[in-house]
Design an enzyme around this catalytic site. Structure first.
Site, PDB file in Angstrom:
ATOM      1  N   ARG A  51     -14.834   2.907  -4.734  1.00 41.13           N
ATOM      2  CA  ARG A  51     -15.193   1.531  -4.720  1.00 41.13           C
ATOM      3  C   ARG A  51     -14.418   0.658  -5.404  1.00 41.13           C
ATOM      4  O   ARG A  51     -14.047  -0.679  -5.167  1.00 41.13           O
ATOM      5  CB  ARG A  51     -16.626   1.546  -5.191  1.00 41.13           C
ATOM      6  CG  ARG A  51     -17.387   0.713  -4.217  1.00 41.13           C
ATOM      7  CD  ARG A  51     -18.704   0.481  -4.631  1.00 41.13           C
ATOM      8  NE  ARG A  51     -19.207   1.865  -5.159  1.00 41.13           N
ATOM      9  CZ  ARG A  51     -20.712   1.945  -5.200  1.00 41.13           C
ATOM     10  NH1 ARG A  51     -21.427   0.935  -5.072  1.00 41.13           N
ATOM     11  NH2 ARG A  51     -21.220   2.896  -5.733  1.00 41.13           N
ATOM     12  N   LYS A 148     -20.057  21.666  -5.521  1.00 44.71           N
ATOM     13  CA  LYS A 148     -21.582  21.821  -5.918  1.00 44.71           C
ATOM     14  C   LYS A 148     -21.908  20.716  -6.819  1.00 44.71           C
ATOM     15  O   LYS A 148     -20.927  19.880  -7.197  1.00 44.71           O
ATOM     16  CB  LYS A 148     -21.380  23.335  -6.548  1.00 44.71           C
ATOM     17  CG  LYS A 148     -21.218  23.097  -8.017  1.00 44.71           C
ATOM     18  CD  LYS A 148     -21.446  24.320  -8.988  1.00 44.71           C
ATOM     19  CE  LYS A 148     -22.678  24.262  -9.887  1.00 44.71           C
ATOM     20  NZ  LYS A 148     -22.484  23.861 -11.164  1.00 44.71           N
ATOM     21  N   HIS A 178     -15.883  26.709  -8.017  1.00 44.47           N
ATOM     22  CA  HIS A 178     -14.717  27.161  -8.915  1.00 44.47           C
ATOM     23  C   HIS A 178     -14.345  28.490  -9.616  1.00 44.47           C
ATOM     24  O   HIS A 178     -13.370  28.829  -9.870  1.00 44.47           O
ATOM     25  CB  HIS A 178     -14.335  25.919  -9.914  1.00 44.47           C
ATOM     26  CG  HIS A 178     -15.270  26.065 -11.266  1.00 44.47           C
ATOM     27  ND1 HIS A 178     -16.323  25.515 -11.388  1.00 44.47           N
ATOM     28  CD2 HIS A 178     -14.732  26.436 -12.352  1.00 44.47           C
ATOM     29  CE1 HIS A 178     -17.002  26.012 -12.556  1.00 44.47           C
ATOM     30  NE2 HIS A 178     -15.910  26.255 -13.124  1.00 44.47           N
ATOM     31  N   LYS A 182     -10.845  31.560 -10.057  1.00 47.75           N
ATOM     32  CA  LYS A 182     -10.375  32.127 -11.452  1.00 47.75           C
ATOM     33  C   LYS A 182      -9.749  33.279 -11.107  1.00 47.75           C
ATOM     34  O   LYS A 182     -10.278  34.183 -10.536  1.00 47.75           O
ATOM     35  CB  LYS A 182     -11.705  32.446 -12.364  1.00 47.75           C
ATOM     36  CG  LYS A 182     -12.223  30.999 -12.882  1.00 47.75           C
ATOM     37  CD  LYS A 182     -13.219  31.228 -13.772  1.00 47.75           C
ATOM     38  CE  LYS A 182     -14.242  30.079 -14.535  1.00 47.75           C
ATOM     39  NZ  LYS A 182     -13.829  29.310 -15.440  1.00 47.75           N
ATOM     40  N   GLU A 216     -21.677  29.858 -22.888  1.00 51.35           N
ATOM     41  CA  GLU A 216     -21.021  28.625 -23.425  1.00 51.35           C
ATOM     42  C   GLU A 216     -21.597  28.174 -24.739  1.00 51.35           C
ATOM     43  O   GLU A 216     -22.763  28.412 -25.151  1.00 51.35           O
ATOM     44  CB  GLU A 216     -21.417  27.635 -22.396  1.00 51.35           C
ATOM     45  CG  GLU A 216     -20.745  28.021 -20.875  1.00 51.35           C
ATOM     46  CD  GLU A 216     -21.034  26.779 -20.032  1.00 51.35           C
ATOM     47  OE1 GLU A 216     -20.016  26.061 -19.766  1.00 51.35           O
ATOM     48  OE2 GLU A 216     -22.071  26.633 -19.387  1.00 51.35           O
ATOM     49  N   ASP A 235     -27.952  25.478 -11.732  1.00 52.96           N
ATOM     50  CA  ASP A 235     -26.494  24.975 -12.249  1.00 52.96           C
ATOM     51  C   ASP A 235     -25.166  26.042 -12.239  1.00 52.96           C
ATOM     52  O   ASP A 235     -24.352  25.901 -11.945  1.00 52.96           O
ATOM     53  CB  ASP A 235     -26.570  24.380 -13.687  1.00 52.96           C
ATOM     54  CG  ASP A 235     -24.998  23.916 -14.069  1.00 52.96           C
ATOM     55  OD1 ASP A 235     -24.655  23.140 -13.143  1.00 52.96           O
ATOM     56  OD2 ASP A 235     -24.534  24.199 -15.088  1.00 52.96           O
ATOM     57  N   HIS A 240     -22.095  30.299  -9.186  1.00 57.95           N
ATOM     58  CA  HIS A 240     -21.170  31.024  -9.932  1.00 57.95           C
ATOM     59  C   HIS A 240     -21.513  32.595 -10.110  1.00 57.95           C
ATOM     60  O   HIS A 240     -20.937  33.314  -9.800  1.00 57.95           O
ATOM     61  CB  HIS A 240     -20.956  30.561 -11.228  1.00 57.95           C
ATOM     62  CG  HIS A 240     -20.311  28.957 -11.374  1.00 57.95           C
ATOM     63  ND1 HIS A 240     -19.607  28.315 -10.026  1.00 57.95           N
ATOM     64  CD2 HIS A 240     -20.684  28.048 -12.013  1.00 57.95           C
ATOM     65  CE1 HIS A 240     -19.613  27.228 -10.353  1.00 57.95           C
ATOM     66  NE2 HIS A 240     -20.108  26.748 -11.393  1.00 57.95           N
ATOM     67  N   LYS A 339     -26.444  27.672 -22.610  1.00 55.65           N
ATOM     68  CA  LYS A 339     -25.585  26.442 -23.274  1.00 55.65           C
ATOM     69  C   LYS A 339     -25.987  26.820 -24.744  1.00 55.65           C
ATOM     70  O   LYS A 339     -26.900  27.452 -25.018  1.00 55.65           O
ATOM     71  CB  LYS A 339     -26.009  25.332 -22.724  1.00 55.65           C
ATOM     72  CG  LYS A 339     -25.968  24.924 -21.459  1.00 55.65           C
ATOM     73  CD  LYS A 339     -24.638  24.496 -21.164  1.00 55.65           C
ATOM     74  CE  LYS A 339     -24.500  23.885 -19.707  1.00 55.65           C
ATOM     75  NZ  LYS A 339     -23.108  23.986 -18.941  1.00 55.65           N
TER      76      LYS A 339
HETATM   77  C1  BG6 Z   1     -20.083  23.989 -13.938  1.00 51.95           C
HETATM   78  C2  BG6 Z   1     -21.473  23.773 -14.646  1.00 51.95           C
HETATM   79  O1  BG6 Z   1     -20.292  24.409 -12.444  1.00 51.95           O
HETATM   80  O2  BG6 Z   1     -19.389  25.297 -14.436  1.00 51.95           O
HETATM   81  C3  BG6 Z   1     -21.346  23.645 -16.132  1.00 51.95           C
HETATM   82  O3  BG6 Z   1     -21.994  22.687 -13.801  1.00 51.95           O
HETATM   83  C4  BG6 Z   1     -20.584  24.678 -16.751  1.00 51.95           C
HETATM   84  O4  BG6 Z   1     -22.628  23.381 -16.494  1.00 51.95           O
HETATM   85  C5  BG6 Z   1     -19.337  24.965 -15.881  1.00 51.95           C
HETATM   86  O5  BG6 Z   1     -20.388  24.236 -17.851  1.00 51.95           O
HETATM   87  C6  BG6 Z   1     -18.749  25.998 -16.310  1.00 51.95           C
HETATM   88  O6  BG6 Z   1     -17.564  26.176 -15.988  1.00 51.95           O
HETATM   89  P1  BG6 Z   1     -16.375  27.126 -16.717  1.00 51.95           P
HETATM   90  O7  BG6 Z   1     -15.193  27.178 -15.875  1.00 51.95           O
HETATM   91  O8  BG6 Z   1     -16.015  26.348 -17.962  1.00 51.95           O
HETATM   92  O9  BG6 Z   1     -16.891  28.541 -17.133  1.00 51.95           O
END
Ligand code: BG6
Length: 492
Positions: A51, A148, A178, A182, A216, A235, A240, A339
């Site tokens: 935009r 996502k 994603h 990896k 994390e 999430d 994942h 987290k």
């Molecule tokens: C994302 C989540 O899809 O993946 C995040 O929304 C998360 O909350 C992240 O931190 C983790 O990805 P990676 O590649 O850092 O392990």
């Protein structure tokens, strides 16, 4: 070892949401690295569409700042950067109106791969898809990339799939997870299916259980408003972790082909049993006031981070999951993610059963073999095996790691592991959907997830508190203890 870079075909990639966070952090840096490596042809173009009222020069300036921030310094050659920025264009576009579409149509070149990255809110997918067709921009061979979260439950995922299917064939739709990009995750398939050693013991007869951990250290920080509506289950687990589980549990596909692989993954998701409440532990990180937190600072709690003292959203979840098929009958998969845990560790551990007969007599240090696949940090694999302790004094056993760090084994190539986005965007251009989720896979994953979430919502369960930088709530330990097992340590 010399890496072989095979250039992809020239392309025009339109990034809707081209000024957004994902474009800055992942998409543009990923493309830059591939350009630098010689994989993105010089006559390809990246067209930012958003935009904001920018022109090419303004977009290039924004991109330059993003690359400077998010690309490793040793890869930021000025000359390459200059050439890369020349490949960038910009169209100011109104996703829900008419502004900018004729201009975008005028920019598209015939005869090159066309890809459209929908890096925008899912509520705009329909508008974008419709306009791409109305203006003759989308062609039968064009590809669209979506991110996502793909829905927040089965109904919304079905609705999104329907919106996309109204305009595009499934073979044109690239749903990104994603984790599949990896390197180590792909290596999991290589290890399983390119070696004879593992597959014969890859089943309930030999595998005691599997642990999948994605820990994390970061909190939810500035993403609170998104995260609080999702929680760890939506999430991380629905996508994942589910993908990781599928790659471990699936049958060998007949070839490395998009539908062959995705068919096998789908069978795993459909075989997942409902998870009873006693097999779920949800947690929320606590805060630390004053100067008692890490680095002598206060640590905000989860509810402070999201600004809702009543929030019942989980920042941690552990689950015991059963795959109801012949291969895995009786072998649980324990999943945990959270987290603000004590380390940033992602790993899969295949814990084998103990040898059936202890011919060396009672031995306290006797341990089962464990194959660990480390996703991050320090990608690699480790197989623990029992050997004889060196020296005289009887037959004492000890376990040693057969450790393969990709960095050590492959030298520079092993340390220079590409970001998932680099790989995935190049796959879109190559037209290879193997590492993307198919619509039915996503729906099946939600069909399994929905009743679990609904269950704790209906019961009004509150997540258990856990200390920041710990291993998660105490109750999560019990999930394994009561089965006579232990979680692997989350290393700092
Ligand atoms: C994302 C989540 O899809 O993946 C995040 O929304 C998360 O909350 C992240 O931190 C983790 O990805 P990676 O590649 O850092 O392990």
């Amino acid at each position: 070892m010399v890496s072989r870079v095979i250039p992809v075909d020239p392309f025009d990639l339109v990034i809707f949401g081209g000024t957004g966070d994902l474009a800055k952090r992942k998409i543009l840096p990923g493309l830059f690295i591939r350009f630098r490596a010689g994989q993105m042809p010089e006559d390809s173009r990246i067209i930012g569409a958003a935009r904001a009222d920018l022109d090419d020069a303004g977009f290039r300036k924004m991109a330059q700042a993003a690359l400077t921030e998010f690309v490793a310094r040793d890869k930021l050659d000025a000359e390459v950067m200059g050439r890369f920025l020349q490949r960038l264009h910009y169209v100011s576009i109104d996703a829900t109106g008419e502004g900018g579409w004729t201009e975008l149509a005028g920019l598209m070149r015939p005869g090159v791969v066309r890809a459209f990255y929908f890096s925008v809110a899912p509520s705009l997918f329909g508008d974008l898809a419709e306009r791409l067709h109305a203006h003759g921009i989308a062609e039968p061979q064009s590809r669209i990339v979506v991110e996502k979260p793909f829905g927040r439950d089965l109904a919304s995922a079905e609705a999104l799939n329907a919106v996309l299917a109204a305009h595009f064939d499934e073979r044109q739709i690239y749903r990104i997870d994603h984790y599949l990009g990896k390197e180590t995750v792909q290596n999991l398939m290589a290890v399983r299916f390119a070696n004879i050693l593992f597959e014969p013991v890859w089943n309930a007869q030999y595998v005691d259980h599997v642990q999948i951990t994605v820990a994390e250290t970061v909190g939810v920080g500035g993403r609170g408003s998104y995260y609080d509506k999702s929680g760890a289950m939506r999430d991380m687990v629905q996508n994942h972790m589910m993908q990781l589980l599928c790659l471990i549990a699936m049958e060998p596909p007949y070839k490395f082909d998009p539908n062959a692989v995705r068919d096998e993954k789908l069978k795993v998701i459909r075989a997942l049993e409902p998870v009873p409440p006693e097999d779920i532990v949800r947690g929320q990180y606590r805060g630390v006031p004053g100067k008692d937190g890490r680095d002598g600072k206060a640590e905000p709690s989860y509810v402070e981070d999201v600004g809702d003292p009543q929030s019942r959203t989980e920042s941690y979840i552990a689950l015991k999951v059963r795959v109801a098929n012949w291969r895995w009958q009786g072998t649980p998969f324990y999943l945990r993610t959270g987290k603000k845990l004590r380390g940033r560790t992602s790993e899969i551990a295949i814990v084998f059963k103990e040898a059936p007969h202890s011919l060396f007599g009672e031995n306290e240090s006797w341990k089962a073999n464990v194959l660990t696949i480390r996703l991050q940090p320090n990608e690699g694999m480790n197989l623990s095996v029992m050997i004889k302790e060196p020296g005289p004094g009887g037959m004492r056993l000890t376990d040693v790691p057969l450790d393969m760090s990709f960095a050590d084994a492959l030298g520079e190539e092993g340390t220079d592991i590409p970001d998932a986005y680099e790989r995935l965007i190049m796959d879109v251009i190559r037209g290879n959907q193997t590492l993307f989720m198919r619509g039915d896979e996503v729906e099946a994953a939600w069909a399994w997830t929905d009743p679990i979430i609904k269950g704790w919502e209906e019961r009004g369960d509150r997540p258990r508190g856990y200390d920041p930088y710990s291993s998660g709530p105490e109750d999560a330990l019990m999930l394994l203890h009561r089965d006579g097992r232990r979680w692997r340590e989350i290393r700092e």
